[in-house]
Design a protein around this motif. Structure first.
Motif, PDB file in Angstrom:
ATOM      1  N   ALA B  40       0.831  -1.207   0.000  1.00  0.00           N
ATOM      2  CA  ALA B  40       0.000   0.000   0.000  1.00  0.00           C
ATOM      3  C   ALA B  40       0.865   1.256   0.000  1.00  0.00           C
ATOM      4  N   GLY B  41       0.596   2.165  -0.953  1.00  0.00           N
ATOM      5  CA  GLY B  41       1.321   3.426  -1.005  1.00  0.00           C
ATOM      6  C   GLY B  41       2.751   3.321  -1.496  1.00  0.00           C
ATOM      7  N   ARG B  42       3.105   2.168  -2.020  1.00  0.00           N
ATOM      8  CA  ARG B  42       4.484   1.988  -2.472  1.00  0.00           C
ATOM      9  C   ARG B  42       4.514   1.578  -3.930  1.00  0.00           C
ATOM     10  N   GLY B  43       5.683   1.628  -4.496  1.00  0.00           N
ATOM     11  CA  GLY B  43       5.857   1.201  -5.882  1.00  0.00           C
ATOM     12  C   GLY B  43       5.962  -0.302  -5.978  1.00  0.00           C
ATOM     13  N   LEU B  44       6.441  -0.753  -7.102  1.00  0.00           N
ATOM     14  CA  LEU B  44       6.596  -2.180  -7.349  1.00  0.00           C
ATOM     15  C   LEU B  44       7.989  -2.610  -6.904  1.00  0.00           C
ATOM     16  N   GLN B  45       8.017  -3.497  -5.943  1.00  0.00           N
ATOM     17  CA  GLN B  45       9.286  -3.981  -5.401  1.00  0.00           C
ATOM     18  C   GLN B  45       9.600  -5.355  -5.962  1.00  0.00           C
ATOM     19  N   LEU B  46      10.767  -5.496  -6.559  1.00  0.00           N
ATOM     20  CA  LEU B  46      11.175  -6.786  -7.099  1.00  0.00           C
ATOM     21  C   LEU B  46      11.539  -7.729  -5.959  1.00  0.00           C
ATOM     22  N   LEU B  47      10.933  -8.920  -5.958  1.00  0.00           N
ATOM     23  CA  LEU B  47      11.188  -9.911  -4.923  1.00  0.00           C
ATOM     24  C   LEU B  47      12.164 -10.981  -5.414  1.00  0.00           C
ATOM     25  N   PHE B  48      11.854 -11.587  -6.546  1.00  0.00           N
ATOM     26  CA  PHE B  48      12.668 -12.672  -7.092  1.00  0.00           C
ATOM     27  C   PHE B  48      12.689 -12.574  -8.613  1.00  0.00           C
ATOM     28  N   TYR B  49      13.769 -13.093  -9.203  1.00  0.00           N
ATOM     29  CA  TYR B  49      13.765 -13.271 -10.640  1.00  0.00           C
ATOM     30  C   TYR B  49      14.484 -14.566 -10.984  1.00  0.00           C
ATOM     31  N   SER B  50      14.180 -15.054 -12.185  1.00  0.00           N
ATOM     32  CA  SER B  50      14.731 -16.337 -12.618  1.00  0.00           C
ATOM     33  C   SER B  50      15.044 -16.284 -14.101  1.00  0.00           C
ATOM     34  N   VAL B  51      16.241 -16.737 -14.449  1.00  0.00           N
ATOM     35  CA  VAL B  51      16.630 -16.763 -15.865  1.00  0.00           C
ATOM     36  C   VAL B  51      16.537 -18.165 -16.449  1.00  0.00           C
ATOM     37  N   GLY B  52      16.195 -19.152 -15.623  1.00  0.00           N
ATOM     38  CA  GLY B  52      16.065 -20.510 -16.134  1.00  0.00           C
ATOM     39  C   GLY B  52      15.553 -21.452 -15.064  1.00  0.00           C
ATOM     40  N   ILE B  53      15.245 -22.665 -15.465  1.00  0.00           N
ATOM     41  CA  ILE B  53      14.718 -23.673 -14.544  1.00  0.00           C
ATOM     42  C   ILE B  53      15.669 -23.843 -13.372  1.00  0.00           C
ATOM     43  N   GLY B  54      15.107 -23.784 -12.168  1.00  0.00           N
ATOM     44  CA  GLY B  54      15.894 -24.003 -10.966  1.00  0.00           C
ATOM     45  C   GLY B  54      16.792 -22.854 -10.560  1.00  0.00           C
ATOM     46  N   GLN B  55      16.819 -21.768 -11.355  1.00  0.00           N
ATOM     47  CA  GLN B  55      17.694 -20.621 -11.061  1.00  0.00           C
ATOM     48  C   GLN B  55      16.860 -19.485 -10.486  1.00  0.00           C
ATOM     49  N   ILE B  56      17.122 -19.167  -9.222  1.00  0.00           N
ATOM     50  CA  ILE B  56      16.348 -18.136  -8.536  1.00  0.00           C
ATOM     51  C   ILE B  56      17.300 -17.130  -7.930  1.00  0.00           C
ATOM     52  N   SER B  57      17.026 -15.852  -8.144  1.00  0.00           N
ATOM     53  CA  SER B  57      17.776 -14.787  -7.491  1.00  0.00           C
ATOM     54  C   SER B  57      16.822 -13.998  -6.614  1.00  0.00           C
ATOM     55  N   SER B  58      17.242 -13.759  -5.391  1.00  0.00           N
ATOM     56  CA  SER B  58      16.409 -13.033  -4.442  1.00  0.00           C
ATOM     57  C   SER B  58      16.918 -11.611  -4.301  1.00  0.00           C
ATOM     58  N   GLU B  59      15.986 -10.668  -4.415  1.00  0.00           N
ATOM     59  CA  GLU B  59      16.364  -9.265  -4.308  1.00  0.00           C
ATOM     60  C   GLU B  59      16.238  -8.744  -2.885  1.00  0.00           C
ATOM     61  N   VAL B  60      15.307  -9.284  -2.150  1.00  0.00           N
ATOM     62  CA  VAL B  60      15.038  -8.774  -0.808  1.00  0.00           C
ATOM     63  C   VAL B  60      14.889  -9.953   0.146  1.00  0.00           C
ATOM     64  N   PRO B  61      15.723 -10.032   1.178  1.00  0.00           N
ATOM     65  CA  PRO B  61      15.571 -11.137   2.134  1.00  0.00           C
ATOM     66  C   PRO B  61      14.239 -11.014   2.873  1.00  0.00           C
ATOM     67  N   GLN B  62      13.524 -12.108   2.968  1.00  0.00           N
ATOM     68  CA  GLN B  62      12.211 -12.015   3.585  1.00  0.00           C
ATOM     69  C   GLN B  62      11.661 -13.402   3.866  1.00  0.00           C
ATOM     70  N   ASN B  63      10.410 -13.397   4.162  1.00  0.00           N
ATOM     71  CA  ASN B  63       9.709 -14.604   4.572  1.00  0.00           C
ATOM     72  C   ASN B  63       9.228 -15.432   3.383  1.00  0.00           C
ATOM     73  N   LEU B  64       9.591 -15.056   2.189  1.00  0.00           N
ATOM     74  CA  LEU B  64       9.074 -15.707   0.991  1.00  0.00           C
ATOM     75  C   LEU B  64      10.179 -16.438   0.250  1.00  0.00           C
ATOM     76  N   SER B  65       9.786 -17.380  -0.591  1.00  0.00           N
ATOM     77  CA  SER B  65      10.736 -18.068  -1.460  1.00  0.00           C
ATOM     78  C   SER B  65      10.084 -18.259  -2.823  1.00  0.00           C
ATOM     79  N   ALA B  66      10.898 -18.546  -3.818  1.00  0.00           N
ATOM     80  CA  ALA B  66      10.379 -18.762  -5.167  1.00  0.00           C
ATOM     81  C   ALA B  66      11.013 -20.004  -5.754  1.00  0.00           C
ATOM     82  N   SER B  67      10.293 -20.620  -6.681  1.00  0.00           N
ATOM     83  CA  SER B  67      10.830 -21.785  -7.373  1.00  0.00           C
ATOM     84  C   SER B  67      10.380 -21.754  -8.819  1.00  0.00           C
ATOM     85  N   ARG B  68      11.188 -22.378  -9.662  1.00  0.00           N
ATOM     86  CA  ARG B  68      10.866 -22.473 -11.087  1.00  0.00           C
ATOM     87  C   ARG B  68      11.062 -23.928 -11.492  1.00  0.00           C
TER      88      ARG B  68
END
Lengths: 113, 113
Positions: B40-68
């Protein structure tokens, strides 16, 4: 530290007039800039972009201007229409990388009838 | 043409419960995939990105995780949600080559109660 800044949280413009939305950035390595439009509860939609080798890009009613020396870009909408009322996000990209776009906080554009 | 699907559109979850948001892309191969959050009241914050299967980069340490697990599938997860995880979550994809725009899904409104 916010690398992309939109200092106007909101902007009100009369229908038919020109809307000018501004964006400043701090990272001189950004080389590609974009504007997105977002309605509530929807994902952003791409509007227009500009490469750092250009200073202007035009698409219909939308024109983006880039001033690299000032690290400033702007989006001009003319003439403004009621359907243009939305939140507009400025975004920037580091050249060639897979990193996600860096977004500003957005400007809420309100078109008054 | 390429399309991106994100579900569910709305989710209300109690504190401490797990989370799984899914995103799939059609009509392209080997896309770069992204998870953003708009608080709320904020812009779009990048959390994770992935350039391929199994490759995950985290931008912000937090309570979430991502998978591909597959080329065109991107999942955002949490084992135990916090109140601060509430927000609007957006999945996006970009072509893996050069400077291009990102295309966003419709978003998921997550409310942690």
């Amino acid at each position: 530290d916010q690398q992309v800044k939109q200092n106007s949280p909101s902007l009100s413009v009369q229908e038919g007039r020109i809307s000018i939305l501004n964006c400043d950035y701090t990272n001189s390595m950004f080389d590609y800039f974009l504007w997105y439009k977002k309605y509530p509860a929807e994902g952003p939609t791409f509007l227009i972009s500009i490469s750092s080798i250009k200073d202007k890009n035009e698409d219909g009613r939308f024109t983006v201007f880039l001033n690299k020396s000032a690290k400033h870009l702007s989006l001009h909408i003319v003439p403004s229409q009621p359907g243009d009322s939305a939140v507009y996000f400025c975004a920037a990209n580091l050249g060639g990388g897979a990193d996600g776009l860096t977004f500003g906080k957005g400007t809420h554009l309100i078109i008054q009838p | 043409s390429q399309t991106i699907h994100q579900w569910p559109a709305t989710l209300v979850q109690p504190v401490g419960s797990p989370l799984s948001l899914e995103c799939t892309v059609e009509g392209t191969s080997n896309p770069n995939l992204y998870w953003y959050r708009q608080a709320a009241g904020r812009g779009l914050q990048l959390l994770f990105y992935s350039v391929g299967i199994g490759q995950i980069s985290s931008e912000v340490p937090q309570n979430l995780s991502a998978s591909r697990p597959q080329d065109r599938q991107f999942i955002l997860s949490s084992k135990k949600l916090l109140l601060s995880d509430s927000g609007f979550y957006l999945c996006a994809w970009r072509d893996g080559t050069g400077d291009t725009e990102a295309f966003f899904g419709q978003g998921t409104r997550l409310t942690v109660v």
